[in-house]
Design a protein around this motif. Structure first.
Motif, PDB file in Angstrom:
ATOM      1  N   PRO A 106       0.837  -1.224   0.000  1.00 10.93           N
ATOM      2  CA  PRO A 106       0.000   0.000   0.000  1.00 10.93           C
ATOM      3  C   PRO A 106       0.864   1.264   0.000  1.00 10.93           C
ATOM      4  O   PRO A 106       1.947   1.288   0.570  1.00 10.93           O
ATOM      5  N   SER A 107       0.337   2.344  -0.631  1.00 14.28           N
ATOM      6  CA  SER A 107       1.113   3.589  -0.742  1.00 14.28           C
ATOM      7  C   SER A 107       1.170   4.332   0.590  1.00 14.28           C
ATOM      8  O   SER A 107       0.158   4.454   1.285  1.00 14.28           O
ATOM      9  N   SER A 108       2.351   4.730   0.909  1.00 13.42           N
ATOM     10  CA  SER A 108       2.535   5.556   2.136  1.00 13.42           C
ATOM     11  C   SER A 108       3.079   6.941   1.808  1.00 13.42           C
ATOM     12  O   SER A 108       3.539   7.670   2.675  1.00 13.42           O
ATOM     13  N   ALA A 109       3.062   7.264   0.498  1.00 14.69           N
ATOM     14  CA  ALA A 109       3.621   8.589   0.120  1.00 14.69           C
ATOM     15  C   ALA A 109       2.686   9.723   0.545  1.00 14.69           C
ATOM     16  O   ALA A 109       1.467   9.563   0.572  1.00 14.69           O
ATOM     17  N   SER A 110       3.253  10.851   0.892  1.00 16.19           N
ATOM     18  CA  SER A 110       2.482  12.061   1.246  1.00 16.19           C
ATOM     19  C   SER A 110       3.192  13.287   0.688  1.00 16.19           C
ATOM     20  O   SER A 110       4.399  13.264   0.466  1.00 16.19           O
ATOM     21  N   LEU A 111       2.403  14.377   0.513  1.00 16.16           N
ATOM     22  CA  LEU A 111       2.935  15.629  -0.058  1.00 16.16           C
ATOM     23  C   LEU A 111       3.447  16.527   1.054  1.00 16.16           C
ATOM     24  O   LEU A 111       2.751  16.755   2.056  1.00 16.16           O
ATOM     25  N   SER A 112       4.651  16.987   0.891  1.00 15.71           N
ATOM     26  CA  SER A 112       5.218  17.907   1.889  1.00 15.71           C
ATOM     27  C   SER A 112       4.743  19.334   1.581  1.00 15.71           C
ATOM     28  O   SER A 112       5.059  19.871   0.517  1.00 15.71           O
ATOM     29  N   ALA A 113       3.966  19.903   2.509  1.00 11.98           N
ATOM     30  CA  ALA A 113       3.437  21.267   2.283  1.00 11.98           C
ATOM     31  C   ALA A 113       4.575  22.278   2.322  1.00 11.98           C
ATOM     32  O   ALA A 113       5.488  22.190   3.148  1.00 11.98           O
ATOM     33  N   LYS A 114       4.503  23.229   1.409  1.00 13.68           N
ATOM     34  CA  LYS A 114       5.529  24.278   1.369  1.00 13.68           C
ATOM     35  C   LYS A 114       5.173  25.493   2.238  1.00 13.68           C
ATOM     36  O   LYS A 114       6.043  26.229   2.698  1.00 13.68           O
ATOM     37  N   LEU A 115       3.890  25.754   2.413  1.00 21.89           N
ATOM     38  CA  LEU A 115       3.455  26.938   3.164  1.00 21.89           C
ATOM     39  C   LEU A 115       2.876  26.521   4.499  1.00 21.89           C
ATOM     40  O   LEU A 115       2.300  25.439   4.626  1.00 21.89           O
ATOM     41  N   SER A 116       3.025  27.375   5.478  1.00 20.33           N
ATOM     42  CA  SER A 116       2.491  27.085   6.812  1.00 20.33           C
ATOM     43  C   SER A 116       1.729  28.310   7.329  1.00 20.33           C
ATOM     44  O   SER A 116       1.974  29.445   6.914  1.00 20.33           O
ATOM     45  N   GLU A 117       0.805  28.059   8.219  1.00 20.41           N
ATOM     46  CA  GLU A 117       0.011  29.143   8.798  1.00 20.41           C
ATOM     47  C   GLU A 117       0.891  30.003   9.710  1.00 20.41           C
ATOM     48  O   GLU A 117       1.653  29.488  10.514  1.00 20.41           O
ATOM     49  N   THR A 118       0.790  31.298   9.554  1.00 16.85           N
ATOM     50  CA  THR A 118       1.503  32.246  10.430  1.00 16.85           C
ATOM     51  C   THR A 118       0.511  33.286  10.924  1.00 16.85           C
ATOM     52  O   THR A 118      -0.482  33.612  10.255  1.00 16.85           O
TER      53      THR A 118
END
Length: 674
Positions: free
Chosen positions: A640-652
């Motif tokens: 099964p796939s365990s890949a995830s997208l790394s977010a570039k922006l974060s809440e500030t």
């Protein structure tokens, strides 16, 4: 006697000819005339003349002088005159109860030199009337028959002046009015001079005629008394001539007196004409500079307490239209300063009235009108004070303490002018201090009479507060700004942005919409634009615990452009849609596509793929291919796939807004804002 009559006539003629001479020469002539009168009265031997070269004393417990009988009553109400003439005249009422009383229908005091005959009015530099007493009362009552009010004075020493009618205290010098008065007096005096010159000639003729008759009688008597024989023989004629002489002689005194008085009057009229003509010349020389040069006239009122009141004799304040206190001058100064020019501690000026009007209108009246013309506002109105307050407040007073009860009903503050500046700046022109406007409704308008906007309103201050709050500090009312162009700028002197612009409310609307006649939204303004741009923008959030519950973006066309990265996240990056580097990435626990989907280009599935039906031009299985109907090789299930997208922006968190300062009144503090 013949020689004396000739001398008399010569002296009278010299006196008449001295009309245009100096006062000393005129008085010298009068002294010679006086000698003639002595000789005549001595010859008449009528009346009683008492003289002593040293002193005469009249002594009695009561002395009455006048044309009276033995009881002291006047013989007649007409023709009785008493003249006291001297270089010094003293009236003295001795003792603690001593008094001097003057009573007459008309009493006149004029500080002039009457001359030796009482016919002159010569004014000297020392002309003065001095009245000194502990208590002085001057009272004028509008009465007929008898005075209904006795003169009353204030308690203790002082000066009381009362009038039932008009009272004028005038300290002024004039040119035009005085010049007109001189012209009128000269006109009257010149007419009198002409009449007196004619009368003087007639009076001299009368004296000459009478002296000629006396001369004839005396010459006849001389002819009849040349010898003792002639006297004895002419005794009858001599007695008749003696009777004629005695009959003529009494007439000489009044005729001579009339002549002397007429000439004296002529001399005095001519002297006055000369004085007035000299004064007229002086006034003409002063006319050009009179308006600008000080005249020296002044009026001084000095007292510990000074009261000006428009009241009647019963103490009632007059409220009729004519009742007023008027001050008219080029400059009015009211000051509470010490002698050294410093301000008196706790000094104050109070004006309490129904209506107050301060006007700097300059009337230019139309010719021939006292009311109509052009009234142009000019001049300046300046108030300089540490604290300036304009209030319309009702008060309640209890135990002498006043407390505010409410704003005055229907009260308003109205300012109207072409240019208006409200500045809080220091001496170098830098903004400082604060400016507060607090009201339920506020209207600042620069418009013409038809309601068209014109002109400008310029407000400059370090801090500017537009507030509509009740006494508890809760916002109330509304603040509305309507203009063709509206700019809110926070910039420095180099036009660089600084500071903040904060709009805070329960409902905040920023729109470009047309309104109906009721002020409600009608439709979007055609061609309207709204621009929101900043180096960093925060929409829907200030910090983690303060963010919008719903963000709705809705339009006919919606475009979101991220020059380097565009990203949407749900929660703590549980689901991410990311556009970056020319790639589109979706990440989440589950991705679903609905509708017909077309993938152009290579597609990699790195985990299991489940589908109901696949139509393919070519199928290649590298490890296994498995179907219920076909089996080829061994199927090895993939992990099964365990890949995830790394977010570039974060809440500030957004930068915190600067704390809004409160005005002194709102913060309950005294002094300036911090």
């Amino acid at each position: 006697m013949d020689t004396q009559c000739a001398d008399w006539k010569s002296i009278l003629q010299d006196f008449k000819d001295s009309v245009g001479k100096e006062l000393d020469e005129i008085r010298k002539q009068k002294a010679e005339i006086q000698q003639i009168k002595h000789e005549i009265f001595n010859r008449m031997a009528q009346g009683q003349y008492i003289r002593d070269d040293h002193r005469i004393v009249l002594s009695a417990p009561e002395i009455i002088i006048g044309n009276v009988d033995s009881s002291g009553m006047l013989w007649s109400e007409d023709g009785s005159t008493i003249t006291i003439r001297g270089n010094g005249v003293n009236l003295e009422g001795s003792g603690s109860a001593g008094y001097v009383k003057s009573r007459a229908t008309s009493i006149s005091q004029i500080a002039v030199d009457p001359g030796m005959d009482g016919l002159e009015d010569v004014v000297y530099e020392g002309s003065s009337v001095v009245t000194q007493a502990r208590d002085i009362v001057i009272q004028s009552n509008d009465c007929d028959g008898c005075f209904s009010q006795m003169p009353t004075s204030m308690v203790g020493c002082g000066v009381t002046i009362h009038s039932d009618g008009q009272m004028a205290i005038d300290a002024s010098k004039s040119v035009d009015v005085r010049g007109t008065s001189i012209e009128n007096m000269l006109s009257v005096l010149n007419e009198q001079k002409s009449n007196l010159e004619s009368d003087a000639s007639d009076r001299i003729d009368e004296v000459e005629s009478l002296t000629d008759d006396l001369k004839d009688v005396l010459e006849d008597m001389d002819d009849l008394t040349s010898s003792e024989q002639d006297i004895r023989s002419n005794i009858g004629d001599l007695l008749d001539l003696q009777k004629d002489y005695k009959a003529l002689l009494p007439s000489l005194a009044p005729v001579l007196e009339n002549c002397v008085r007429t000439i004296s009057a002529l001399v005095e009229v001519n002297r006055k004409i000369t004085c007035l003509e000299d004064e007229q010349t002086t006034l003409n020389n002063e006319k050009d500079s009179f308006t600008d040069d000080p005249t020296g006239a002044s009026l001084s009122l000095t007292a510990e307490q000074i009261s000006l009141a428009s009241v009647d004799g019963d103490g009632n304040i007059r409220t009729n239209d004519e009742a007023a206190i008027s001050i008219q001058t080029g400059k009015v100064s009211i000051s509470t300063l010490k002698a050294d020019g410093s301000l008196i501690d706790d000094s104050s000026v109070s004006i309490h009235t129904g209506d107050v009007e301060i006007s700097t209108v300059a009337p230019a009246l139309s010719e021939g009108s006292d009311t109509d013309g052009d009234f142009t506002t000019d001049g300046h109105f300046r108030v300089n004070s540490k604290n300036v307050a304009f209030v319309a407040v009702d008060y309640s007073v209890a135990d002498g303490e006043a407390t505010e009860s409410s704003l005055t009903a229907d009260s308003s503050f109205y300012v109207r002018m072409q240019d208006m500046n409200l500045n809080a700046v220091d001496t170098d022109g830098n903004s400082t201090g604060s400016f507060n406007l607090v009201a339920d409704k506020m209207n600042l308008t620069a418009a013409d009479k038809d309601g068209n906007q014109t002109g400008s309103i310029d407000m400059k201050a370090l801090d500017l507060f537009l507030s509509s709050k009740d006494q508890n500090g809760s916002a109330t009312g509304a603040l509305t700004m309507t203009a063709k162009d509206l700019s809110l700028l926070s910039i420095d002197d180099s036009y660089k942005s600084l500071g903040q612009i904060l709009i805070n409310g329960k409902d905040v609307h920023v729109k470009a919409m047309d309104l109906d006649d009721k002020g409600q939204d009608s439709s979007l303004t055609s061609g309207g634009n709204m621009v929101l741009v900043a180096d960093n923008m925060y929409i829907g959030r200030t910090k983690s615990d303060s963010q919008s519950s719903t963000l709705l973006v809705s339009s006919d066309k919606t475009a979101i452009f991220g020059k380097t990265t565009a990203e949407m996240q749900q929660g703590d990056a549980k689901a991410v849609v990311q556009l970056t580097g020319g790639n589109v990435a979706l990440s989440g626990s589950k991705a679903e596509f609905y509708g017909d989907n077309t993938f152009n280009g290579k597609s990699d599935f790195k985990a299991d793929v489940t589908m109901k039906k696949a139509t393919a031009d070519n199928i290649e299985a590298k490890t296994s291919f498995k179907s219920k109907n076909i089996s080829d090789g061994v199927a090895v299930p993939g992990a099964p796939s365990s890949a995830s997208l790394s977010a570039k922006l974060s809440e500030t968190d957004a930068p915190a807004s600067v704390e809004v300062k409160l005005s002194n009144e709102e913060s309950g503090e005294e002094g300036g804002t911090e």
